[in-house]
Design a protein around this motif. Structure first.
Motif, short mmCIF file in Angstrom:
data_model
loop_
_atom_site.label_atom_id
_atom_site.label_comp_id
_atom_site.label_asym_id
_atom_site.label_seq_id
_atom_site.Cartn_x
_atom_site.Cartn_y
_atom_site.Cartn_z
N MET A 1 11.94 6.11 -0.44
CA MET A 1 11.06 6.22 -1.59
C MET A 1 10.01 5.11 -1.54
SD MET A 1 12.07 6.58 -5.58
CE MET A 1 12.17 8.34 -5.58
N ASP A 2 8.81 5.41 -1.91
CA ASP A 2 7.70 4.47 -1.86
C ASP A 2 7.51 3.83 -3.24
OD1 ASP A 2 5.41 3.04 -1.42
OD2 ASP A 2 4.23 4.73 -0.71
N TYR A 3 7.72 2.53 -3.31
CA TYR A 3 7.59 1.80 -4.57
C TYR A 3 6.34 0.94 -4.62
CZ TYR A 3 12.50 2.95 -5.31
OH TYR A 3 13.68 3.60 -5.49
N ARG A 4 5.43 1.16 -3.69
CA ARG A 4 4.26 0.29 -3.64
C ARG A 4 3.31 0.54 -4.81
NH1 ARG A 4 2.76 1.39 2.53
NH2 ARG A 4 3.85 3.31 2.06
N ASP A 5 2.83 -0.56 -5.35
CA ASP A 5 1.87 -0.51 -6.45
C ASP A 5 0.46 -0.68 -5.89
OD1 ASP A 5 3.64 -0.51 -8.88
OD2 ASP A 5 4.36 -2.34 -7.92
N ASP A 6 -0.52 -0.14 -6.59
CA ASP A 6 -1.92 -0.33 -6.20
C ASP A 6 -2.40 -1.67 -6.76
OD1 ASP A 6 -4.60 -0.29 -5.62
OD2 ASP A 6 -5.04 1.50 -6.81
N LEU A 7 -2.49 -2.64 -5.90
CA LEU A 7 -2.91 -3.98 -6.31
C LEU A 7 -4.34 -4.29 -5.86
CD1 LEU A 7 0.40 -5.90 -5.45
CD2 LEU A 7 -0.27 -4.83 -7.61
N SER A 8 -5.10 -3.25 -5.57
CA SER A 8 -6.46 -3.44 -5.05
C SER A 8 -7.39 -4.13 -6.05
CB SER A 8 -7.04 -2.11 -4.60
OG SER A 8 -7.12 -1.21 -5.69
N PRO A 61 9.67 -2.62 5.39
CA PRO A 61 8.79 -2.56 6.55
C PRO A 61 8.53 -1.11 6.94
CG PRO A 61 10.98 -3.35 7.17
CD PRO A 61 10.98 -3.15 5.69
N ALA A 62 7.29 -0.82 7.34
CA ALA A 62 6.94 0.54 7.74
C ALA A 62 5.80 0.49 8.75
CB ALA A 62 6.52 1.36 6.51
N LEU A 83 0.02 -11.93 -7.29
CA LEU A 83 -0.83 -12.81 -6.49
C LEU A 83 -0.23 -13.05 -5.11
CD1 LEU A 83 -1.75 -15.46 -9.19
CD2 LEU A 83 -3.16 -13.57 -8.38
N LEU A 84 1.09 -12.99 -5.04
CA LEU A 84 1.78 -13.12 -3.76
C LEU A 84 1.76 -11.80 -3.00
CD1 LEU A 84 4.92 -15.04 -5.07
CD2 LEU A 84 2.89 -16.03 -3.99
N LEU A 85 2.10 -10.73 -3.71
CA LEU A 85 2.20 -9.42 -3.07
C LEU A 85 0.88 -8.97 -2.46
CD1 LEU A 85 4.44 -7.48 -5.62
CD2 LEU A 85 5.13 -8.72 -3.56
N VAL A 86 -0.22 -9.27 -3.13
CA VAL A 86 -1.53 -8.86 -2.62
C VAL A 86 -1.83 -9.56 -1.28
CG1 VAL A 86 -3.01 -10.55 -3.79
CG2 VAL A 86 -3.84 -8.23 -3.39
N GLN A 87 -1.19 -10.67 -1.03
CA GLN A 87 -1.41 -11.41 0.21
C GLN A 87 -0.51 -10.96 1.36
OE1 GLN A 87 -2.23 -15.77 -0.28
NE2 GLN A 87 -1.46 -15.32 -2.35
N VAL A 88 0.57 -10.27 1.03
CA VAL A 88 1.53 -9.89 2.08
C VAL A 88 1.64 -8.39 2.32
CG1 VAL A 88 2.91 -11.99 1.83
CG2 VAL A 88 3.52 -9.97 0.50
N ASN A 89 1.41 -7.59 1.30
CA ASN A 89 1.62 -6.15 1.44
C ASN A 89 0.65 -5.52 2.43
OD1 ASN A 89 3.89 -5.73 -0.06
ND2 ASN A 89 2.81 -5.11 -1.91
N GLY A 90 1.22 -4.72 3.31
CA GLY A 90 0.42 -3.98 4.27
C GLY A 90 -0.03 -4.79 5.48
N LYS A 91 0.46 -6.02 5.60
CA LYS A 91 0.06 -6.88 6.71
C LYS A 91 1.04 -6.74 7.87
CE LYS A 91 -3.32 -8.77 4.36
NZ LYS A 91 -3.32 -9.95 3.59
N GLN A 135 14.34 -12.26 8.33
CA GLN A 135 15.45 -11.36 8.67
C GLN A 135 14.94 -10.14 9.43
OE1 GLN A 135 17.18 -10.63 4.82
NE2 GLN A 135 18.57 -12.38 4.98
N SER A 136 13.79 -9.64 9.05
CA SER A 136 13.29 -8.43 9.73
C SER A 136 12.74 -8.76 11.11
CB SER A 136 12.24 -7.72 8.88
OG SER A 136 11.06 -8.47 8.80
N ALA A 137 12.42 -10.02 11.37
CA ALA A 137 11.92 -10.42 12.69
C ALA A 137 13.06 -10.62 13.68
CB ALA A 137 11.10 -11.71 12.56
N GLU A 138 14.26 -10.80 13.17
CA GLU A 138 15.41 -11.07 14.06
C GLU A 138 15.93 -9.82 14.71
OE1 GLU A 138 18.09 -13.05 11.38
OE2 GLU A 138 16.94 -14.90 11.46
#
Length: 138
Positions: A1-8, A61-62, A83-91, A135-138
């Motif tokens: 399920m996709d829980y991503r918010d539009d933070l544009s 991760p996707a 303010l944090l999520l906008v810097q990390v989401n989709g990167k 954790q996801s990098a390991e």
């Protein structure tokens, strides 16, 4: 399920340009409303310890990119977290490798206006983001 918010609509530059703390605070609350309630996230594994109000964060991760979904009862906490999520989401992992969320928040100067409990909560959210990324990098 996709829980991503539009933070544009969130712009750190716009926050920096706001005239004073009251205007910044209004923006933070407004941006907090962009994060929709996500009852399915409210499980023990997603609960972040160290926050005064309950905050839940999930990492999704996707296709080589990192996404986070957050829920909380406080519009202020959701706004600060946005303010944090906008810097990390989709990167990508490469794009995130040099990111210092603590420094970014410090540069915004918000900590001097926030209560110690909100600062602690924000730091706990940052720590959980980095924990998920590691954790996801390991």
């Amino acid at each position: 399920m996709d829980y991503r918010d539009d933070l544009s609509a969130i712009s750190l530059a716009h926050l920096r340009a706001a005239s004073g703390w009251q205007q910044q605070y209004k923006l933070i609350i407004q941006w907090g409303k962009l994060i929709a309630p996500k009852p399915a996230l409210r499980i023990a594994d997603n609960l972040i310890r160290g926050c005064e109000v309950p905050v839940w964060l999930a990492h999704m991760p996707a296709q080589g990119r990192d996404y986070f979904a957050l829920d909380a009862d406080s519009s202020v906490i959701k706004g600060l977290a946005s303010l944090l999520l906008v810097q990390v989401n989709g990167k990508t992992r490469h794009e995130l490798s040099g990111l210092d969320l603590q420094r970014e928040l410090h540069d915004l100067g918000l900590e001097k206006h926030l209560t110690p409990s909100r600062n602690n909560g924000l730091n706990a959210i940052i720590a959980r983001i980095y924990q998920h990324l590691q954790q996801s990098a390991e």
